[in-house]
Design a protein around this motif. Structure first.
Motif, mmCIF file in Angstrom:
data_model
loop_
_atom_site.group_PDB
_atom_site.id
_atom_site.type_symbol
_atom_site.label_atom_id
_atom_site.label_comp_id
_atom_site.label_asym_id
_atom_site.label_seq_id
_atom_site.Cartn_x
_atom_site.Cartn_y
_atom_site.Cartn_z
ATOM 1 N N GLN A 16 8.621 7.384 3.461
ATOM 2 C CA GLN A 16 8.155 7.766 4.405
ATOM 3 C C GLN A 16 7.509 6.661 5.597
ATOM 4 O O GLN A 16 6.353 6.040 4.949
ATOM 5 C CB GLN A 16 7.726 9.540 4.845
ATOM 6 N N PHE A 17 7.516 6.971 6.464
ATOM 7 C CA PHE A 17 6.882 5.457 7.876
ATOM 8 C C PHE A 17 6.397 6.273 8.869
ATOM 9 O O PHE A 17 7.257 6.899 9.320
ATOM 10 C CB PHE A 17 7.321 4.475 7.941
ATOM 11 N N SER A 18 5.062 5.790 9.584
ATOM 12 C CA SER A 18 4.917 6.737 10.677
ATOM 13 C C SER A 18 3.812 5.729 11.446
ATOM 14 O O SER A 18 3.440 5.077 10.210
ATOM 15 C CB SER A 18 3.342 8.276 10.568
ATOM 16 N N ASN A 57 6.581 10.518 10.400
ATOM 17 C CA ASN A 57 6.950 10.759 8.889
ATOM 18 C C ASN A 57 8.925 10.327 8.948
ATOM 19 O O ASN A 57 9.375 11.389 8.274
ATOM 20 C CB ASN A 57 6.820 12.059 8.575
ATOM 21 N N VAL A 69 6.039 -4.228 6.631
ATOM 22 C CA VAL A 69 5.899 -3.223 6.401
ATOM 23 C C VAL A 69 6.709 -2.817 4.538
ATOM 24 O O VAL A 69 7.884 -3.875 4.992
ATOM 25 C CB VAL A 69 6.464 -1.821 7.184
ATOM 26 N N ILE A 105 8.256 -0.624 2.258
ATOM 27 C CA ILE A 105 8.127 1.011 2.199
ATOM 28 C C ILE A 105 8.400 0.952 0.671
ATOM 29 O O ILE A 105 8.718 0.966 -0.206
ATOM 30 C CB ILE A 105 9.703 1.442 2.662
ATOM 31 N N GLU A 120 4.002 8.022 1.601
ATOM 32 C CA GLU A 120 4.426 7.581 3.481
ATOM 33 C C GLU A 120 3.278 6.542 3.607
ATOM 34 O O GLU A 120 2.529 6.204 3.306
ATOM 35 C CB GLU A 120 4.005 9.111 3.863
ATOM 36 N N ARG A 121 4.286 5.679 4.216
ATOM 37 C CA ARG A 121 3.058 4.383 4.623
ATOM 38 C C ARG A 121 2.641 4.759 6.295
ATOM 39 O O ARG A 121 3.271 5.119 7.286
ATOM 40 C CB ARG A 121 3.933 3.342 4.595
ATOM 41 N N ASP A 156 -2.963 -0.634 8.262
ATOM 42 C CA ASP A 156 -2.719 0.451 7.673
ATOM 43 C C ASP A 156 -3.570 1.503 7.617
ATOM 44 O O ASP A 156 -5.310 0.818 7.245
ATOM 45 C CB ASP A 156 -2.776 -0.123 6.409
#
Length: 328
Positions: free
Chosen positions: A31-33, A89, A136, A138, A143-144, A174
């Motif tokens: 996941q990425f936010s 997310n 990034v 992943i 979650e990142r 980050d």
């Protein structure tokens, strides 16, 4: 509730747009936010950013695009340690991504990005039409979370009747590897600076008190440059600049959020109104860095986002309204 609902709706759209990746296995996605924040600014009442797409290139050279639906928000609502959760997310295939950026809708005076100041509403052009994000990685089922910090004092310029926002004033970090800085400023510094430079009092009688953050390669006030794009030989440009604020009791402080963990040095001046973001005002103009506030170490803490309190001079007794107090 409306804000929370809109974030959920945006997440749903992004999740749908991410469908169709090479793998349907949940073990092959993470996941990425992404949040967006800025530093306090003077002279501007609103800065509307309109986000178009998140664009990422994977290790195979394939480009991934995720629609942000031209969502608009006022960047000035998210200063210091606050941030706007622009991407919440979303699922991404596991792997390393580069050339990560968020495209924006350039302002044309009627639509797209804009700035409101005392003279009205103006179009805003962001350098190259996008906001840059660091590479990034992943990892499966993790979650990142990252934040893009935009320092408006260094990056927002007025040119030819429209505003420009430059990349040099942006960085992403980050959230597990960053911390926040609260500076408690000695009131005697403020009073003495205004007294020593009374002949440079700005129109309206209000000085612009600014804190300047430098890399730890700067070891003395003589090495501190102003915000100009080309610092003189032997001087180093600041990484970030923040306006000093006052509590209801008149105590001076500043806040800088989302700083990569590491060592820094802080400077102070009451002559921010004389510091042009392009010109060299420290060697060719009247600007002066007034005080060296010494070194500071930013630590992320166990979960990221640790708050560090730094006393400039004798400090202000531990007062920084709206940003919590000293820890036990």
């Amino acid at each position: 509730m409306k804000t929370y609902y809109s974030v959920l709706m945006l997440s749903s759209v992004l999740l749908l747009s991410a469908c169709g990746s090479d793998s349907d296995s949940t073990t092959d996605v993470g996941q990425f936010s992404l949040g967006v924040s800025d530093a306090p600014m003077v002279g501007v009442s609103r800065l509307g950013l309109v986000m178009n797409e998140l664009v990422m290139t994977d290790a195979k050279g394939e480009i991934h695009r995720y629609s942000l639906q031209h969502r608009e928000f006022n960047l000035l609502d998210y200063q210091g340690m606050n941030r706007h959760l622009a991407i919440d997310n979303i699922d991404l295939p596991v792997g390393q991504y580069h050339n990560v950026h968020v495209t924006i809708d350039q302002g044309d005076g009627n639509q797209g990005c804009y700035v409101e100041d005392g003279q009205g509403r103006h179009s805003l052009q962001v350098e190259n039409g996008y906001l840059p994000i660091d590479d990034v990685q992943i990892i499966a089922n993790r979650e990142r979370v990252m934040t893009l910090e935009i320092n408006l004092f260094r990056g927002l310029l007025m040119e030819q009747e429209q505003y420009q926002l430059r990349h040099r004033a942006m960085w992403s970090v980050d959230n597990s590897q960053m911390g926040h800085l609260i500076g408690e400023v000695d009131p005697q510094w403020v009073a003495s600076c205004e007294m020593d430079y009374a002949d440079l009092t700005p129109v309206g009688g209000e000085f612009y008190h600014l804190a300047y953050l430098y890399p730890d390669s700067v070891t003395s006030i003589d090495q501190m440059a102003d915000m100009g794009t080309t610092p003189p030989t032997g001087l180093t440009a600041p990484l970030s600049v923040s306006r000093l604020l006052q509590t209801t009791d008149g105590d001076w402080y500043f806040a800088m959020g989302y700083l990569p963990e590491g060592n820094y040095r802080v400077g102070y001046s009451c002559l921010g109104h004389l510091d042009d973001p392009i010109l060299d005002d420290i060697s060719a103009g009247p600007f002066v860095m007034y005080k060296d506030a010494d070194t500071i170490t930013i630590e992320s803490g166990p979960l990221g986002g640790q708050q560090t309190i730094h006393e400039c001079g004798n400090g202000n007794g531990g007062h920084h309204e709206g940003h919590g107090g000293h820890g036990g």
